[in-house]
Design a protein around this motif. Structure first.
Motif, PDB file in Angstrom:
ATOM      1  N   THR A   1       0.838  -1.196   0.000  1.00  0.00           N
ATOM      2  CA  THR A   1       0.000   0.000   0.000  1.00  0.00           C
ATOM      3  C   THR A   1       0.878   1.253   0.000  1.00  0.00           C
ATOM      4  O   THR A   1       2.094   1.179   0.227  1.00  0.00           O
ATOM      5  CB  THR A   1      -0.907   0.025   1.253  1.00  0.00           C
ATOM      6  N   ALA A   2       0.238   2.398  -0.190  1.00  0.00           N
ATOM      7  CA  ALA A   2       0.962   3.673  -0.141  1.00  0.00           C
ATOM      8  C   ALA A   2       1.587   3.869   1.241  1.00  0.00           C
ATOM      9  O   ALA A   2       2.710   4.371   1.356  1.00  0.00           O
ATOM     10  CB  ALA A   2       0.023   4.822  -0.486  1.00  0.00           C
ATOM     11  N   GLU A   3       0.884   3.448   2.277  1.00  0.00           N
ATOM     12  CA  GLU A   3       1.420   3.566   3.640  1.00  0.00           C
ATOM     13  C   GLU A   3       2.643   2.667   3.810  1.00  0.00           C
ATOM     14  O   GLU A   3       3.619   3.056   4.452  1.00  0.00           O
ATOM     15  CB  GLU A   3       0.350   3.204   4.680  1.00  0.00           C
ATOM     16  N   ASP A   4       2.573   1.458   3.244  1.00  0.00           N
ATOM     17  CA  ASP A   4       3.718   0.547   3.303  1.00  0.00           C
ATOM     18  C   ASP A   4       4.924   1.162   2.599  1.00  0.00           C
ATOM     19  O   ASP A   4       6.050   1.069   3.093  1.00  0.00           O
ATOM     20  CB  ASP A   4       3.397  -0.802   2.637  1.00  0.00           C
ATOM     21  N   MET A   5       4.689   1.795   1.460  1.00  0.00           N
ATOM     22  CA  MET A   5       5.779   2.385   0.675  1.00  0.00           C
ATOM     23  C   MET A   5       6.558   3.419   1.487  1.00  0.00           C
ATOM     24  O   MET A   5       7.769   3.540   1.331  1.00  0.00           O
ATOM     25  CB  MET A   5       5.251   3.034  -0.601  1.00  0.00           C
ATOM     26  N   GLU A   6       5.874   4.143   2.358  1.00  0.00           N
ATOM     27  CA  GLU A   6       6.536   5.158   3.170  1.00  0.00           C
ATOM     28  C   GLU A   6       7.553   4.542   4.123  1.00  0.00           C
ATOM     29  O   GLU A   6       8.523   5.197   4.495  1.00  0.00           O
ATOM     30  CB  GLU A   6       5.507   5.960   3.960  1.00  0.00           C
ATOM     31  N   GLU A   7       7.347   3.292   4.502  1.00  0.00           N
ATOM     32  CA  GLU A   7       8.230   2.598   5.440  1.00  0.00           C
ATOM     33  C   GLU A   7       9.349   1.818   4.749  1.00  0.00           C
ATOM     34  O   GLU A   7      10.285   1.379   5.402  1.00  0.00           O
ATOM     35  CB  GLU A   7       7.417   1.645   6.317  1.00  0.00           C
ATOM     36  N   LEU A   8       9.239   1.607   3.441  1.00  0.00           N
ATOM     37  CA  LEU A   8      10.209   0.795   2.701  1.00  0.00           C
ATOM     38  C   LEU A   8      11.290   1.705   2.127  1.00  0.00           C
ATOM     39  O   LEU A   8      11.120   2.315   1.077  1.00  0.00           O
ATOM     40  CB  LEU A   8       9.509   0.001   1.592  1.00  0.00           C
ATOM     41  N   ARG A   9      12.415   1.778   2.826  1.00  0.00           N
ATOM     42  CA  ARG A   9      13.505   2.663   2.401  1.00  0.00           C
ATOM     43  C   ARG A   9      14.769   1.908   1.999  1.00  0.00           C
ATOM     44  O   ARG A   9      15.564   2.408   1.236  1.00  0.00           O
ATOM     45  CB  ARG A   9      13.832   3.632   3.525  1.00  0.00           C
ATOM     46  N   THR A  10      14.953   0.715   2.550  1.00  0.00           N
ATOM     47  CA  THR A  10      16.188  -0.027   2.327  1.00  0.00           C
ATOM     48  C   THR A  10      15.895  -1.424   1.797  1.00  0.00           C
ATOM     49  O   THR A  10      14.754  -1.889   1.841  1.00  0.00           O
ATOM     50  CB  THR A  10      16.973  -0.185   3.650  1.00  0.00           C
ATOM     51  N   ILE A  11      16.920  -2.090   1.305  1.00  0.00           N
ATOM     52  CA  ILE A  11      16.771  -3.481   0.869  1.00  0.00           C
ATOM     53  C   ILE A  11      16.310  -4.333   2.052  1.00  0.00           C
ATOM     54  O   ILE A  11      15.433  -5.180   1.918  1.00  0.00           O
ATOM     55  CB  ILE A  11      18.092  -4.020   0.294  1.00  0.00           C
ATOM     56  N   GLY A  12      16.872  -4.074   3.222  1.00  0.00           N
ATOM     57  CA  GLY A  12      16.473  -4.796   4.425  1.00  0.00           C
ATOM     58  C   GLY A  12      14.997  -4.593   4.746  1.00  0.00           C
ATOM     59  O   GLY A  12      14.311  -5.530   5.156  1.00  0.00           O
TER      60      GLY A  12
END
Length: 119
Positions: free
Chosen positions: A90-101
């Motif tokens: 989701t768009a909210e999930d995308m905000e938290e996904l910054r790194t490969i980890g």
């Protein structure tokens, strides 16, 4: 040339079957990959950037945007993760996904929840 190996053997085409893929660099070494999910995220980065070297040199906890991935490629990465791995982001999930980890943990969590009957 990059060689991909997986449960089904070696593969050398434009869109690899990403289940169990491990990226191996030209020297035959694993390209800094820690697990199957990590391998998949790095492979998707290779597909987006066109270079193994980029995915090989970036650390697990390095911010992808700060490492040279533009916003369009980040959106394409999300779309590839959704398409290839069957994980909704989701768009909210995308905000938290910054790194490969971050991607690795997210995909592993969603995959585990799906196989155990959750989400």
């Amino acid at each position: 040339m990059t060689k991909l190996t997986g449960r089904a053997g070696e593969w050398d085409g434009p869109q690899p079957p990403l289940d169990g893929v491990t990226v191996v660099d030209r020297g035959g070494r694993h390209a800094g990959v820690k697990g199957e999910t990590m391998s998949t995220i790095r492979e998707l980065l290779v597909e987006l950037t066109g270079t193994v070297e980029y995915a090989d040199r970036i650390g697990d906890d390095a911010d992808l945007a700060a490492s040279g991935i533009d916003s369009g490629d980040l959106v394409r990465l999300v779309l590839l993760v959704e398409q290839r791995l069957g994980v909704e982001i989701t768009a909210e999930d995308m905000e938290e996904l910054r790194t490969i980890g971050d991607y690795e943990r997210f995909v592993a969590g969603r995959t585990a929840a799906r196989t155990s009957g959750g989400v």
